[in-house]
Enzyme design. Structure first.
Site, PDB file in Angstrom:
ATOM      1  N   ASP A  12     -64.209 -22.533 -92.774  1.00  0.00           N
ATOM      2  CA  ASP A  12     -63.433 -21.483 -93.425  1.00  0.00           C
ATOM      3  C   ASP A  12     -64.344 -20.394 -93.993  1.00  0.00           C
ATOM      4  OD1 ASP A  12     -61.144 -20.224 -94.300  1.00  0.00           O
ATOM      5  OD2 ASP A  12     -61.038 -21.344 -96.175  1.00  0.00           O
ATOM      6  N   ASN A  60     -52.183 -21.104 -87.396  1.00  0.00           N
ATOM      7  CA  ASN A  60     -52.900 -19.875 -87.046  1.00  0.00           C
ATOM      8  C   ASN A  60     -52.191 -19.042 -85.988  1.00  0.00           C
ATOM      9  OD1 ASN A  60     -56.241 -21.322 -87.403  1.00  0.00           O
ATOM     10  ND2 ASN A  60     -54.946 -20.268 -88.900  1.00  0.00           N
TER      11      ASN A  60
END
Length: 222
Positions: A12, A60
């Site tokens: 991330d 996503n």
């Protein structure tokens, strides 16, 4: 000292790293791909058997179309560039996730790399693409039912994308959540949250995290 067999990493902070450094978001992702190389090198040095990286989640797919297209172009390039290194270092590549939404070009590239590395055993590199932990469990239960097996923990685990339990769950990028990643396999994993944005993760910090894990006390509820 704990043995680290399976390491899971949430990669991330790529976009935030780029913004912080006044760069385009795509540069952050490209730098993140370079960080993957460092992680693989350390895992081979440390004789870690399984490395699972969270590349693209089921959630996503809600991102802008242009960003999604770029990410899969980057994946395509990454696999082309990485294949010779996988072969040289005896890395076995496997993609996990729900592939119903992937196009033929991506699937063909994944299958090519998987096939050419299937006999390697220095490191099992699992890349989670279009992956969600809840989705994985649902798909596993459906497989158990289709095979007319008893619905129990053993049979569900055997039909997951990955059956190996996670020892160390590492999330970089400041956030402290597991984000629907390997939720079954991580039931007794040691969890480490790093404040470092993924593109800035160094080998030194990564090795330090592994060292800290090996010294930790694991009781598994006993």
């Amino acid at each position: 000292m704990n043995e680290l067999k399976h390491l899971a990493v949430v990669m991330d902070g790529n976009r935030r790293w780029a913004k912080k450094n006044g760069l385009l978001e795509k540069v952050g992702y490209e730098q993140g791909a370079k960080t993957i190389e460092k992680i693989i090198e350390v895992c081979i040095e440390e004789k870690i058997i399984h490395l699972t990286l969270y590349a693209f989640s089921t959630e996503n797919w809600q991102r802008p179309k242009e960003e999604i297209e770029y990410l899969f172009c980057l994946l395509d390039r990454y696999l082309d560039d990485a294949l010779p290194k996988f072969l040289a270092n005896h890395v076995r590549f496997k993609a996990i996730g729900n592939f119903d939404y992937l196009d033929k070009k991506t699937l063909d590239k994944i299958n090519k790399v998987q096939d050419q590395t299937k006999h390697h055993n220095a490191l099992n590199l699992n890349l989670a693409i279009s992956y969600g932990g809840k989705d994985e469990i649902v798909r596993a239960v459906k497989k158990v039912i289709e095979k007319k097996l008893e619905i129990n923990e053993e049979n569900i685990q055997a039909n997951l994308d990955l059956s190996e339990d996670v020892d160390l769950f590492l999330r970089v990028g400041c956030a402290q959540r597991i984000s629907n990643f390997l939720i079954w396999q991580s039931s007794y994993a040691e969890i480490y949250f790093s404040q470092t944005l993924f593109p800035a993760l160094t080998k030194k910090e990564f090795k330090s995290i592994i060292k800290e894990f090996k010294k930790s006390k694991r009781t598994f509820g006993k």
